[in-house]
Design a protein around this motif. Structure first.
Motif, PDB file in Angstrom:
ATOM      1  N   ASN A   1     -44.481  11.974  57.793  1.00 21.27           N
ATOM      2  CA  ASN A   1     -44.506  11.776  57.190  1.00 21.27           C
ATOM      3  C   ASN A   1     -44.486  12.647  55.494  1.00 21.27           C
ATOM      4  O   ASN A   1     -44.209  13.388  55.385  1.00 21.27           O
ATOM      5  N   ALA A   2     -46.521  12.455  55.400  1.00 21.40           N
ATOM      6  CA  ALA A   2     -47.490  12.943  54.121  1.00 21.40           C
ATOM      7  C   ALA A   2     -47.147  15.058  54.163  1.00 21.40           C
ATOM      8  O   ALA A   2     -46.415  15.139  53.221  1.00 21.40           O
ATOM      9  N   VAL A   3     -46.999  15.243  56.311  1.00 16.79           N
ATOM     10  CA  VAL A   3     -47.273  16.734  56.147  1.00 16.79           C
ATOM     11  C   VAL A   3     -45.493  17.337  55.495  1.00 16.79           C
ATOM     12  O   VAL A   3     -45.534  18.174  55.011  1.00 16.79           O
ATOM     13  N   ALA A   4     -44.818  16.700  55.953  1.00 16.18           N
ATOM     14  CA  ALA A   4     -43.512  17.283  56.072  1.00 16.18           C
ATOM     15  C   ALA A   4     -42.735  17.348  53.636  1.00 16.18           C
ATOM     16  O   ALA A   4     -42.481  17.698  53.233  1.00 16.18           O
TER      17      ALA A   4
ATOM     18  N   ASP B   1     -45.441  17.407  51.799  1.00 13.95           N
ATOM     19  CA  ASP B   1     -46.252  18.286  51.110  1.00 13.95           C
ATOM     20  C   ASP B   1     -45.716  19.356  51.171  1.00 13.95           C
ATOM     21  O   ASP B   1     -46.334  20.175  50.638  1.00 13.95           O
ATOM     22  N   LEU B   2     -44.669  19.501  52.872  1.00 10.19           N
ATOM     23  CA  LEU B   2     -44.161  20.662  52.595  1.00 10.19           C
ATOM     24  C   LEU B   2     -43.168  20.812  52.352  1.00 10.19           C
ATOM     25  O   LEU B   2     -42.604  22.553  52.941  1.00 10.19           O
TER      26      LEU B   2
ATOM     27  N   LEU C   1     -36.712  12.360  57.001  1.00  8.44           N
ATOM     28  CA  LEU C   1     -35.777  12.789  58.315  1.00  8.44           C
ATOM     29  C   LEU C   1     -37.540  12.525  59.523  1.00  8.44           C
ATOM     30  O   LEU C   1     -37.873  11.670  60.229  1.00  8.44           O
ATOM     31  N   ALA C   2     -38.606  13.044  59.167  1.00  9.44           N
ATOM     32  CA  ALA C   2     -40.091  12.802  59.848  1.00  9.44           C
ATOM     33  C   ALA C   2     -40.339  11.161  59.768  1.00  9.44           C
ATOM     34  O   ALA C   2     -40.941  10.468  60.546  1.00  9.44           O
TER      35      ALA C   2
END
Length: 93
Positions: free
Chosen positions: A55-58, A60-61, A67-68
Motif C-alpha cells: 500500500n505504501a509503495v503504491a 509513493d510510486l 487496489l493495493a
C-alpha cells in the motif's frame, strides 16, 4: 461503483499470488533439486498473502493504493484456506 471495478484485478492478483506463484516456485525448486525442507519454505514464502507494505509503495510510486489495500485484504482472507492447503500438499511430497 469502485468495488465493481476492483474485482477483476483482485481475482487475478489473488489467483496468481496464492496459487500460481507457489506452484511455479514448487516446480522450479523441484527442477533445481532443492532439499525438501528448503523447497517447502520457498513455496510457503511465495504462498503468503500480499504484504501490507505494498500500500505504501503504491502510494509513493503513483500507483493505486486502494487496489493495493484491497489486494492485501483479499489475499489475507483467502490465505486462511490456501496456506493450510499448501502445507498439506507439501507434507504429502
Amino acid at each position: 461503483g469502485q468495488a465493481r471495478l476492483l474485482w477483476r484485478p483482485l481475482v487475478g492478483v489473488a489467483g496468481s499470488k496464492l496459487r500460481l506463484m507457489p506452484a511455479l516456485a514448487w516446480g522450479l525448486l523441484t527442477l533445481l533439486h532443492a532439499p525438501g525442507r528448503e523447497a517447502a519454505i520457498g513455496v510457503l514464502m511465495m504462498a503468503a498473502p500480499t504484504a501490507v507494505a505494498s500500500n505504501a509503495v503504491a502510494a509513493d510510486l503513483g500507483g493505486d493504493p486502494e487496489l493495493a489495500s484491497s489486494c492485501v485484504l483479499v489475499t489475507t482472507v483467502l490465505s486462511i484456506a490456501t496456506y493450510p492447503a499448501w502445507v498439506l500438499l507439501l507434507g504429502a511430497r
